[in-house]
Motif scaffolding. Structure first.
Motif, PDB file in Angstrom:
ATOM      1  N   GLN A  34      45.009  39.543  40.594  1.00  0.00           N
ATOM      2  CA  GLN A  34      43.905  39.641  39.640  1.00  0.00           C
ATOM      3  C   GLN A  34      44.107  38.663  38.482  1.00  0.00           C
ATOM      4  OE1 GLN A  34      40.949  41.847  39.770  1.00  0.00           O
ATOM      5  NE2 GLN A  34      40.479  40.136  38.402  1.00  0.00           N
ATOM      6  N   ALA A  37      43.090  35.275  39.775  1.00  0.00           N
ATOM      7  CA  ALA A  37      41.634  35.215  39.919  1.00  0.00           C
ATOM      8  C   ALA A  37      40.972  35.009  38.555  1.00  0.00           C
ATOM      9  CB  ALA A  37      41.118  36.496  40.579  1.00  0.00           C
ATOM     10  N   VAL A  44      38.348  38.491  42.510  1.00  0.00           N
ATOM     11  CA  VAL A  44      39.595  38.674  43.246  1.00  0.00           C
ATOM     12  C   VAL A  44      39.344  38.714  44.754  1.00  0.00           C
ATOM     13  CG1 VAL A  44      39.604  41.213  43.208  1.00  0.00           C
ATOM     14  CG2 VAL A  44      41.785  39.933  43.220  1.00  0.00           C
TER      15      VAL A  44
END
Length: 208
Positions: A34, A37, A44
Motif C-alpha cells: 500500500q 501504491a 493497490v
C-alpha cells in the motif's frame, strides 16, 4: 509502441522507482504494498496486477538498480587501450561510485544482504543472477586481450585473476563505505584511503 503500451511502461517504471526509494528508506520488511501504491499514485489492486508479491517487486528494483553497471562495463571493457588500462578504468569506476555513496550502491548492498538471509530463493531472482552473469561476460574482451597484449603478467590465470580483482574490490569498497558509520577508523586509514591502497595492491599484482 502504442500509447497504451507506453503508459503501461511508464507506470511500471514509476512503481519500481518509488519502490526502490521506499525500500532503501524504510527497509524491505517494513514497506507495505500500500505504501508503494500510494507513492506511485496508483490503486493497490493495480500494483498487485504488476507484482503479485512484494518480493517480485524487490527483485525488479534490484535488476533496475544493477542495469547501469552492465552498460558501463560494456563501454569500459571495449574501450581503446590495453587490458591493464581497461582493468584500471573499471576499478576507478567502482571507486568513484563507492566514494559517492550513492543510493544505488546502498540499495544493492541492502538487497544482496536481504536476499542472502531469506529462507527460500526470492521469486525471479534468476533475473538478477542472469544480469550479474551478463556483467561478467562483458569482461571477455579484456580477458582475451590480457592473455596476449603483454600488459598483464603471463604467469597468472588471467580470467580468474581479473574476476577476483573486480569482485574483491567491489565487495570491499561497498562494505567499508556503507559500514563506516559503525566502524572505528583512525583518520589516516579512513575508507577512501583503504580503497586506494587496495586498488594499487590489486593492480600491482597483475603488472608484468
Amino acid at each position: 509502441m502504442s500509447k497504451r503500451q507506453q503508459n503501461k511502461e511508464e507506470r511500471l517504471n514509476r512503481i519500481i522507482e518509488q519502490a526502490e526509494i521506499l525500500f532503501l528508506q524504510d527497509g524491505f520488511e517494513r514497506v507495505q504494498m500500500q505504501d508503494i501504491a500510494d507513492a506511485a499514485e496508483l490503486g493497490v489492486a493495480t500494483l498487485f496486477r504488476y507484482f503479485p508479491k512484494k518480493d517480485q517487486l524487490i527483485v525488479a528494483a534490484a535488476v533496475r538498480n544493477l542495469t547501469p553497471t552492465l552498460d558501463t562495463f560494456k563501454q569500459l571493457t571495449t574501450a581503446p587501450g590495453d587490458s591493464y588500462t581497461r582493468l584500471e578504468a573499471i576499478l576507478d569506476y567502482l571507486l568513484e561510485q563507492q566514494l559517492k555513496q550513492t543510493s544505488h550502491s546502498r540499495f544493492r548492498e541492502a538487497f544482496e544482504s536481504y536476499a542472502s538471509f531469506v529462507t527460500s530463493p526470492l521469486p525471479d531472482i534468476d533475473d538478477y543472477i542472469d544480469l550479474q552473469c551478463e556483467i561478467m561476460k562483458t569482461l571477455e574482451p579484456l580477458i582475451e586481450d590480457g592473455k596476449t597484449d603483454g600488459s598483464l603478467r603471463s604467469d597468472i590465470d588471467v580470467k580468474a585473476t581479473v574476476v577476483t580483482i573486480i569482485n574483491a574490490f567491489g565487495t570491499f569498497g561497498n562494505n567499508i563505505i556503507l559500514k563506516s558509520h559503525i566502524s572505528y577508523l583512525e583518520d589516516d586509514i579512513e575508507p577512501a584511503i583503504q580503497q586506494r591502497v587496495l586498488r594499487e595492491m590489486l593492480l600491482s599484482y597483475v603488472r608484468p
